[in-house]
Write a protein that holds these residues in place. Structure first.
Motif, short mmCIF file in Angstrom:
data_model
loop_
_atom_site.label_atom_id
_atom_site.label_comp_id
_atom_site.label_asym_id
_atom_site.label_seq_id
_atom_site.Cartn_x
_atom_site.Cartn_y
_atom_site.Cartn_z
N MET A 1 -38.26 -29.23 13.73
CA MET A 1 -37.90 -27.92 14.26
C MET A 1 -39.12 -27.28 14.91
SD MET A 1 -36.35 -24.63 12.25
CE MET A 1 -35.79 -23.18 13.13
N LYS A 2 -40.26 -27.39 14.25
CA LYS A 2 -41.50 -26.85 14.81
C LYS A 2 -41.76 -27.46 16.18
CE LYS A 2 -46.50 -27.08 14.15
NZ LYS A 2 -47.59 -27.53 13.25
N ALA A 3 -41.67 -28.77 16.30
CA ALA A 3 -41.93 -29.45 17.57
C ALA A 3 -40.95 -28.99 18.65
CB ALA A 3 -41.85 -30.96 17.38
N GLU A 4 -39.69 -28.82 18.29
CA GLU A 4 -38.70 -28.39 19.27
C GLU A 4 -38.99 -26.97 19.77
OE1 GLU A 4 -33.93 -28.49 19.93
OE2 GLU A 4 -34.61 -28.02 17.90
N TYR A 5 -39.24 -26.03 18.86
CA TYR A 5 -39.46 -24.64 19.25
C TYR A 5 -40.78 -24.45 19.99
CZ TYR A 5 -35.31 -22.91 16.85
OH TYR A 5 -34.02 -22.65 16.48
N LEU A 6 -41.82 -25.15 19.56
CA LEU A 6 -43.07 -25.06 20.31
C LEU A 6 -42.91 -25.70 21.68
CD1 LEU A 6 -45.80 -25.70 17.58
CD2 LEU A 6 -44.72 -23.55 18.28
N GLY A 7 -42.07 -26.72 21.76
CA GLY A 7 -41.81 -27.39 23.03
C GLY A 7 -41.09 -26.52 24.05
N ILE A 8 -40.34 -25.53 23.59
CA ILE A 8 -39.66 -24.63 24.54
C ILE A 8 -40.48 -23.37 24.80
CG2 ILE A 8 -37.35 -25.51 24.04
CD1 ILE A 8 -36.85 -22.92 22.38
N GLY A 9 -41.72 -23.32 24.26
CA GLY A 9 -42.63 -22.23 24.62
C GLY A 9 -42.66 -21.05 23.67
N MET A 10 -42.33 -21.26 22.41
CA MET A 10 -42.30 -20.14 21.47
C MET A 10 -43.65 -19.44 21.35
SD MET A 10 -40.91 -20.09 17.60
CE MET A 10 -40.57 -18.54 16.78
N LEU A 11 -44.74 -20.19 21.22
CA LEU A 11 -46.06 -19.54 21.07
C LEU A 11 -46.46 -18.82 22.35
CD1 LEU A 11 -48.19 -22.00 18.90
CD2 LEU A 11 -46.99 -19.91 18.20
N GLU A 12 -46.12 -19.37 23.51
CA GLU A 12 -46.42 -18.69 24.76
C GLU A 12 -45.64 -17.38 24.85
OE1 GLU A 12 -47.36 -22.98 25.20
OE2 GLU A 12 -45.61 -21.91 24.44
N GLY A 13 -44.39 -17.39 24.37
CA GLY A 13 -43.58 -16.18 24.35
C GLY A 13 -44.17 -15.12 23.44
N ILE A 14 -44.65 -15.53 22.28
CA ILE A 14 -45.29 -14.58 21.36
C ILE A 14 -46.58 -14.06 21.99
CG2 ILE A 14 -46.38 -14.29 19.10
CD1 ILE A 14 -44.34 -16.37 18.03
#
Length: 168
Positions: free
Chosen positions: A137-150
């Motif tokens: 799940m971590k890999a998927e969400y980071l892959g769609i740009g979650m940290l960039e969004g934060i």
């Protein structure tokens, strides 16, 4: 949904921090009311257009962001798990439909978000740590740009907190 209860927490964690030239109490205030969240939460080009929050332990929260195309994204939200004024907010977070709307994410279990405010000398380090349900799940969400969004949200957060510190 993949469940891997034996995944060590470190393999399921991600975090982002930013030092902001604002006292913690204003950054905390910007997290505590829906009308403030709507001014900073999420990426710059995906504003929050619906926000409801009962800001207390056990209270529910819910948001919808609207994309640059004018279409609403999938609703998401959760429950406030811990609130320590000017110091820490812990809440869970998941898409309401369990799939991430049209994104159809493979991993949809709630994640636990912890935001801390560490003030020193009038400057505050804001850190958001995310504990995902699994490493996948971590890999998927980071892959769609979650940290960039934060990170984009943090860019906006500092301005909102400064405005709260200096009302006109």
């Amino acid at each position: 949904m993949t469940t891997k209860p034996n995944d060590p927490a470190a393999s399921r964690m991600a975090s982002i921090s930013r030092v902001m030239n604002v006292p913690a109490k204003y950054l905390f205030l910007a997290h505590s009311r829906p009308e403030h969240w709507m001014r900073w939460f999420g990426p710059l080009d995906y504003p929050v257009t619906t926000c409801e929050a009962d800001f207390r332990v056990g209270g529910k929260w819910r948001m919808i962001m609207t994309g640059p195309d004018g279409l609403e994204g999938p609703p998401f939200g959760g429950t406030f798990l811990e609130i320590v004024a000017n110091t820490r907010i812990v809440y869970d977070n998941a898409f309401e439909d369990g799939k991430g709307g049209e994104m159809n994410l493979k991993h949809s279990a709630p994640m636990v978000m912890t935001t801390t405010f560490d003030e020193q000398g009038g400057k505050t380090t804001v850190t958001t740590a995310i504990l995902f349900h699994s490493a996948e799940m971590k890999a998927e969400y980071l892959g769609i740009g979650m940290l960039e969004g934060i990170g984009s949200a943090f860019d906006q957060l500092e301005g909102v907190a400064r405005a709260l510190a200096s009302p006109s």
